[in-house]
Scaffold this motif. Sequence first.
Motif, PDB file in Angstrom:
ATOM      1  N   ALA A 124      -3.830   5.208   7.045  1.00 52.56           N
ATOM      2  CA  ALA A 124      -3.601   3.779   6.804  1.00 52.56           C
ATOM      3  C   ALA A 124      -4.265   2.909   7.864  1.00 52.56           C
ATOM      4  O   ALA A 124      -4.607   1.747   7.595  1.00 52.56           O
ATOM      5  CB  ALA A 124      -2.107   3.495   6.755  1.00 52.56           C
TER       6      ALA A 124
ATOM      7  N   VAL B  72      -3.996   7.720   2.551  1.00 54.72           N
ATOM      8  CA  VAL B  72      -3.109   6.690   3.117  1.00 54.72           C
ATOM      9  C   VAL B  72      -1.661   7.148   2.997  1.00 54.72           C
ATOM     10  O   VAL B  72      -1.188   7.488   1.914  1.00 54.72           O
ATOM     11  CB  VAL B  72      -3.301   5.341   2.391  1.00 54.72           C
ATOM     12  CG1 VAL B  72      -2.267   4.334   2.855  1.00 54.72           C
ATOM     13  CG2 VAL B  72      -4.702   4.802   2.633  1.00 54.72           C
TER      14      VAL B  72
ATOM     15  N   SER C 101       3.371   4.082   5.129  1.00 55.24           N
ATOM     16  CA  SER C 101       2.648   3.009   5.814  1.00 55.24           C
ATOM     17  C   SER C 101       2.957   1.651   5.201  1.00 55.24           C
ATOM     18  O   SER C 101       3.401   1.539   4.052  1.00 55.24           O
ATOM     19  CB  SER C 101       1.138   3.265   5.751  1.00 55.24           C
ATOM     20  OG  SER C 101       0.684   3.226   4.411  1.00 55.24           O
TER      21      SER C 101
ATOM     22  N   TYR D 265       0.837   0.828   1.997  1.00 50.08           N
ATOM     23  CA  TYR D 265       1.314   1.563   0.819  1.00 50.08           C
ATOM     24  C   TYR D 265       2.577   0.906   0.273  1.00 50.08           C
ATOM     25  O   TYR D 265       2.739   0.762  -0.944  1.00 50.08           O
ATOM     26  CB  TYR D 265       1.582   3.019   1.187  1.00 50.08           C
ATOM     27  CG  TYR D 265       1.839   3.907  -0.014  1.00 50.08           C
ATOM     28  CD1 TYR D 265       0.814   4.629  -0.608  1.00 50.08           C
ATOM     29  CD2 TYR D 265       3.132   4.004  -0.572  1.00 50.08           C
ATOM     30  CE1 TYR D 265       1.047   5.433  -1.726  1.00 50.08           C
ATOM     31  CE2 TYR D 265       3.380   4.798  -1.679  1.00 50.08           C
ATOM     32  CZ  TYR D 265       2.335   5.500  -2.252  1.00 50.08           C
ATOM     33  OH  TYR D 265       2.577   6.292  -3.359  1.00 50.08           O
TER      34      TYR D 265
END
Length: 214
Positions: free
Chosen positions: A144, A200, A204, A207
Amino acid sequence: MRRFLTIGLKFLSGLLMATVLWIGFIALQQINYSQPDQVYLMGTTLSLGYVFLFLCLVVFFIFTFFKHRNNPGILKSRFLLFSAFYLVGAPLVLLAFDNYLLVTPKGMAYNPFFHVEDMKVTRWRDIEEVTLDYQEKRLPVKSASDVRLRYIIQFRDGPVVDLNHYNSPLYTAEQFLTIHRTILKHGVPVNIARSLPDTVETSSFIYRMFYYQP
């Protein structure tokens, strides 16, 4: 040694005075716009930094006026210098604190740095859509930290704003999530421009923004 200690104490006292003025100015602005169910985010990293520098220089001039109060020649030249500085710097301070994001139950308003008019609150139904996208900071994308969120708001009357530009008044993940929850609550269409890379992390911030679950 004593002279350096005196200079250091004056410097620290001036810095403390400027800091108190800076905090007070921000606090008064926040109190002025503080209302239930309303989010008011004022200033950006650059604008707040500029205001602090401006206040430091104002305090410096106050100290120098006091120091040369018995020397009319130097006092006059310093006052002329201060007047020129103030005429140029003060309008930018006003612009800095007129740079804000306001979110209310009725809608939202975003006033950019060089916009001098008061922005009217745009009703939620007058927002065309919100687009979630990302910018690759590094390739290949391994986590990320290699991507940056783009949070693009399209208003029906034309303007397009990316709320996550590099000089945005939004600072924290929680602020973004609060804004995003409010937008979803009022039924504003949210479009995901492209899926996030598989690398990713699901935990995070970006996300969570892309695939937000209330």
